[in-house]
Scaffold this motif. Structure first.
Motif, mmCIF file in Angstrom:
data_model
loop_
_atom_site.group_PDB
_atom_site.id
_atom_site.type_symbol
_atom_site.label_atom_id
_atom_site.label_comp_id
_atom_site.label_asym_id
_atom_site.label_seq_id
_atom_site.Cartn_x
_atom_site.Cartn_y
_atom_site.Cartn_z
ATOM 1 N N VAL A 1 -27.743 40.296 112.796
ATOM 2 C CA VAL A 1 -27.263 39.853 114.112
ATOM 3 C C VAL A 1 -28.373 39.087 114.829
ATOM 4 O O VAL A 1 -28.131 38.033 115.431
ATOM 5 C CB VAL A 1 -26.806 41.054 114.969
ATOM 6 C CG1 VAL A 1 -26.387 40.580 116.363
ATOM 7 C CG2 VAL A 1 -25.652 41.777 114.291
ATOM 8 N N ILE A 2 -29.599 39.598 114.756
ATOM 9 C CA ILE A 2 -30.746 38.917 115.377
ATOM 10 C C ILE A 2 -30.911 37.517 114.789
ATOM 11 O O ILE A 2 -31.102 36.534 115.517
ATOM 12 C CB ILE A 2 -32.042 39.736 115.171
ATOM 13 C CG1 ILE A 2 -31.974 41.081 115.893
ATOM 14 C CG2 ILE A 2 -33.263 38.943 115.635
ATOM 15 C CD1 ILE A 2 -31.900 40.971 117.397
ATOM 16 N N ARG A 3 -30.814 37.411 113.468
ATOM 17 C CA ARG A 3 -30.961 36.094 112.813
ATOM 18 C C ARG A 3 -29.849 35.144 113.261
ATOM 19 O O ARG A 3 -30.098 33.949 113.470
ATOM 20 C CB ARG A 3 -30.942 36.269 111.294
ATOM 21 C CG ARG A 3 -32.142 37.061 110.758
ATOM 22 C CD ARG A 3 -32.151 37.110 109.230
ATOM 23 N NE ARG A 3 -33.180 38.025 108.755
ATOM 24 C CZ ARG A 3 -32.942 39.252 108.293
ATOM 25 N NH1 ARG A 3 -31.694 39.703 108.234
ATOM 26 N NH2 ARG A 3 -33.942 40.022 107.875
ATOM 27 N N ASP A 4 -28.640 35.669 113.402
ATOM 28 C CA ASP A 4 -27.520 34.835 113.867
ATOM 29 C C ASP A 4 -27.772 34.332 115.292
ATOM 30 O O ASP A 4 -27.430 33.184 115.621
ATOM 31 C CB ASP A 4 -26.216 35.627 113.822
ATOM 32 C CG ASP A 4 -25.676 35.794 112.411
ATOM 33 O OD1 ASP A 4 -26.100 35.020 111.535
ATOM 34 O OD2 ASP A 4 -24.839 36.693 112.193
ATOM 35 N N ILE A 5 -28.348 35.180 116.124
ATOM 36 C CA ILE A 5 -28.635 34.796 117.511
ATOM 37 C C ILE A 5 -29.621 33.633 117.540
ATOM 38 O O ILE A 5 -29.412 32.641 118.260
ATOM 39 C CB ILE A 5 -29.185 36.007 118.295
ATOM 40 C CG1 ILE A 5 -28.070 37.031 118.545
ATOM 41 C CG2 ILE A 5 -29.803 35.570 119.624
ATOM 42 C CD1 ILE A 5 -28.546 38.343 119.125
ATOM 43 N N PHE A 6 -30.693 33.730 116.759
ATOM 44 C CA PHE A 6 -31.680 32.645 116.719
ATOM 45 C C PHE A 6 -31.075 31.387 116.107
ATOM 46 O O PHE A 6 -31.349 30.267 116.574
ATOM 47 C CB PHE A 6 -32.914 33.088 115.931
ATOM 48 C CG PHE A 6 -33.901 33.880 116.751
ATOM 49 C CD1 PHE A 6 -35.017 33.269 117.307
ATOM 50 C CD2 PHE A 6 -33.710 35.225 116.986
ATOM 51 C CE1 PHE A 6 -35.923 33.984 118.070
ATOM 52 C CE2 PHE A 6 -34.603 35.965 117.753
ATOM 53 C CZ PHE A 6 -35.712 35.334 118.293
ATOM 54 N N ARG A 7 -30.245 31.550 115.069
ATOM 55 C CA ARG A 7 -29.613 30.385 114.439
ATOM 56 C C ARG A 7 -28.715 29.654 115.435
ATOM 57 O O ARG A 7 -28.775 28.424 115.559
ATOM 58 C CB ARG A 7 -28.801 30.834 113.219
ATOM 59 C CG ARG A 7 -27.963 29.709 112.594
ATOM 60 C CD ARG A 7 -27.095 30.220 111.459
ATOM 61 N NE ARG A 7 -26.237 31.316 111.860
ATOM 62 C CZ ARG A 7 -25.117 31.169 112.567
ATOM 63 N NH1 ARG A 7 -24.734 29.962 112.975
ATOM 64 N NH2 ARG A 7 -24.371 32.219 112.868
ATOM 65 N N MET A 8 -27.881 30.407 116.152
ATOM 66 C CA MET A 8 -26.973 29.782 117.116
ATOM 67 C C MET A 8 -27.738 29.082 118.232
ATOM 68 O O MET A 8 -27.318 28.026 118.715
ATOM 69 C CB MET A 8 -26.016 30.823 117.696
ATOM 70 C CG MET A 8 -24.916 31.241 116.733
ATOM 71 S SD MET A 8 -23.632 32.283 117.507
ATOM 72 C CE MET A 8 -24.423 33.897 117.435
ATOM 73 N N ARG A 9 -28.871 29.680 118.635
ATOM 74 C CA ARG A 9 -29.663 29.028 119.695
ATOM 75 C C ARG A 9 -30.197 27.692 119.219
ATOM 76 O O ARG A 9 -30.184 26.709 119.965
ATOM 77 C CB ARG A 9 -30.819 29.950 120.107
ATOM 78 C CG ARG A 9 -31.563 29.435 121.328
ATOM 79 C CD ARG A 9 -30.678 29.574 122.561
ATOM 80 N NE ARG A 9 -31.327 29.008 123.737
ATOM 81 C CZ ARG A 9 -31.092 27.790 124.205
ATOM 82 N NH1 ARG A 9 -30.233 26.987 123.598
ATOM 83 N NH2 ARG A 9 -31.705 27.367 125.281
ATOM 84 N N ILE A 10 -30.657 27.646 117.976
ATOM 85 C CA ILE A 10 -31.171 26.389 117.416
ATOM 86 C C ILE A 10 -30.048 25.363 117.276
ATOM 87 O O ILE A 10 -30.268 24.160 117.451
ATOM 88 C CB ILE A 10 -31.842 26.657 116.047
ATOM 89 C CG1 ILE A 10 -33.147 27.446 116.256
ATOM 90 C CG2 ILE A 10 -32.141 25.355 115.312
ATOM 91 C CD1 ILE A 10 -33.773 27.940 114.974
#
Length: 562
Positions: A191-200
């Motif tokens: 979930v954390i990785r998805d959050i950073f991916r979506m922000r990028i």
């Protein structure tokens, strides 16, 4: 105050490890047994209630059981309070004194502290008026001393890289083998990785929260509750805590996801106040590489850079424009702004200078269409990816050449030699103490030789570090790592996205409608790789075919221009 010659008593018990209480002597059971023994010897006192604050510090009086007891006093249901000793009642010198000397006499309440031999009905001498405040002062000082020791102990553990929080950070769990260490929680980490991916990719914090809520992903609070942790969230407002923009922002700014232990961000003003105050960043305690990273340092820095950019969102879909915050005017160096022009039922998107838009006399009226910009940027980025792809293959080829392998073996031999030398001096240093203990050498000789050995060991360790760095350079090709992958993984791109722009580009300068200059990220790494190849070719006797490829790469511009 009395009825039928009896006092209506409340026995009050308090226990707190925060105060440094010795559990054996101050346990709830021990206090209760002592007070009941006292009541048997004093039949004129009848117990009507027992109030227990287990786990509450004595440095303030905001305690639930204490407050309940005082409500009974105000209703005249209690007119006597009994404690084991003054420290069980409270450790704040001023507040404890106020209750004993002012509040209780005003409310006609008898106060008894058994182990301190204090009874407000019997103790009325001038000596008591001196001894009781003095004991309260000692209890207060003891509490302050314990508080300082606890804080000091926590800081020592934090500086060692131990996790001192009560609950693990979302994305991690506490290690079963060592509760002071963190391990990755696979589900939450994704979930954390998805959050950073979506922000990028250009999603705002609010939009990311909406996506997670729409997919039924439990918020950190609910996830910890589901995991059986007795966790309370100070930011929770609704009955069911959902993802919010604030939660997303806190995650995106948390460096602990890169494997760095960051603690001590806040602290109490003093030992009497529970309120926490934020500390300046230079006072935080940071320890590198204490746990596995969920997010790379490069990704974390990139997201930090994105936060500094202009984040105006596309109308209706809460996503940032691909070029937002990275597009600049070559003349005035200010940002370019997006403008929509409608003509004959069609919509055209342009970028114009923000300075010119505000005041036509301060810059020139140059613009570039969104369509032309995307086409040009795509071509320049694909060209840069091609150059770096060639550089990647050239680095691989050089590392397989005999001279490169020979140089690495030489460095490796020197590392082995230095490690043997370090072991020798460490053994000498250990044996030195045995000689001193056996009386073979004097104390002064021992101290002098010990200092010499320590200096030598430090020098060898520094030399080892330099050699290991050199060996790493020979293996990796001087910086050949994640930055190359960021380009080569996009070799098949067909369109410009926000993720592509922010990952590879620092800024785009618009000269006119036909010319732009792209400043790419990782230029220092690019130059280092070029220098490494250049130095490697100088030591290569047969480099036919390599030179021509290198000239193509070296001839490629560092910043794309079209």
């Amino acid at each position: 105050m009395q009825r039928n010659g009896e006092y209506k008593a409340a026995i009050y018990i308090r226990l707190s490890k925060d105060d440094g209480d010795k559990v054996e002597s101050n346990s709830v059971g021990n206090q209760r047994e002592l007070i009941h023994g006292f009541l048997k010897k004093n039949p004129d006192i009848k117990m009507v209630t027992e109030k227990v604050d287990d786990g509450y510090s004595g440095i303030n009086f905001d305690r639930p059981a204490f407050n309940e007891m005082m409500e009974l006093v105000k209703k005249n249901e209690v007119n006597c309070i009994i404690v084991k000793d003054l420290s069980r009642f409270g450790r704040d010198y001023l507040e404890t004194g106020r209750y004993i000397e002012k509040v209780f006499p005003l409310l006609s309440v008898r106060f008894i502290a058994i182990n301190d031999s204090y009874d407000s009905v019997k103790n009325t001498s001038s000596t008591d008026s001196i001894i009781i405040p003095f004991k309260n002062l000692i209890n207060d000082s003891y509490s302050r001393d314990i508080s300082m020791k606890v804080r000091s102990s926590i800081q020592v553990r934090q500086k060692k890289g131990d996790y001192t929080g009560s609950f693990p950070l979302y994305g991690y769990v506490k290690s079963k083998e060592d509760k002071r260490k963190l391990e990755i929680d696979d589900f939450a980490a994704d979930v954390i990785r998805d959050i950073f991916r979506m922000r990028i990719e250009g999603y705002s914090a609010g939009r990311i929260a909406d996506v997670l809520n729409d997919h039924g992903i439990l918020s950190p609070y609910e996830y910890k509750q589901m995991s059986g942790l007795p966790y309370k969230n100070p930011f929770k407002i609704n009955k069911i805590a959902k993802w919010s923009a604030g939660t997303i922002e806190r995650i995106l700014k948390n460096e602990m996801y890169t494997g760095v232990m960051v603690q001590g961000k806040s602290g109490r003003i003093n030992y009497k106040l529970k309120k926490l105050m934020d500390k300046p960043q230079d006072q935080w305690i940071r320890v590198e590489d204490t746990h596995d990273a969920i997010i790379s340092k490069e990704t974390f820095k990139l997201v930090g850079d994105i936060a500094k950019l202009d984040t105006r969102r596309s109308e209706g879909n809460d996503v940032v424009y691909p070029f937002s915050g990275v597009l600049y005017c070559d003349s005035c160096k200010n940002t370019m702004v997006r403008k929509i022009v409608r003509s004959k039922g069609k919509e055209y998107v342009y970028y114009i200078c923000s300075t010119y838009k505000a005041d036509k006399h301060k810059c020139t009226n140059h613009r570039i269409s969104d369509k032309a910009l995307k086409k040009t940027v795509l071509a320049v980025i694909k060209n840069q990816i091609g150059l770096i792809g060639k550089l990647d293959k050239l680095l691989d080829h050089i590392e397989k050449m005999p001279h490169s392998n020979t140089r690495y073996k030489k460095v490796d031999k020197r590392i082995v030699s230095k490690m043997e030398e370090l072991e020798k001096y460490n053994n000498l240093r250990t044996g030195l103490y045995e000689d001193f203990k056996d009386g073979i050498i004097s104390r002064s000789d021992y101290m002098e030789m010990k200092t010499d050995f320590e200096i030598r060991c430090n020098e060898i360790e520094e030399q080892l570090m330099e050699l290991e760095n050199r060996a790493n350079e020979l293996i990796t090709g001087k910086g050949k790592s994640e930055w190359i992958k960021k380009f080569t993984m996009n070799e098949n791109i067909t369109e410009i996205t926000r993720a592509i722009v922010v990952s590879l580009v620092e800024k785009i300068v618009v000269v006119d409608k036909k010319k732009i200059i792209i400043h790419f990220r990782f230029q220092d790494e690019y130059k280092d790789a070029i220098n490494y190849v250049e130095n490697a070719l100088k030591h290569t006797k047969s480099n036919k075919g390599i030179d021509s490829r290198f000239k193509d790469i070296k001839g490629g511009v560092e910043n794309g221009t079209r």
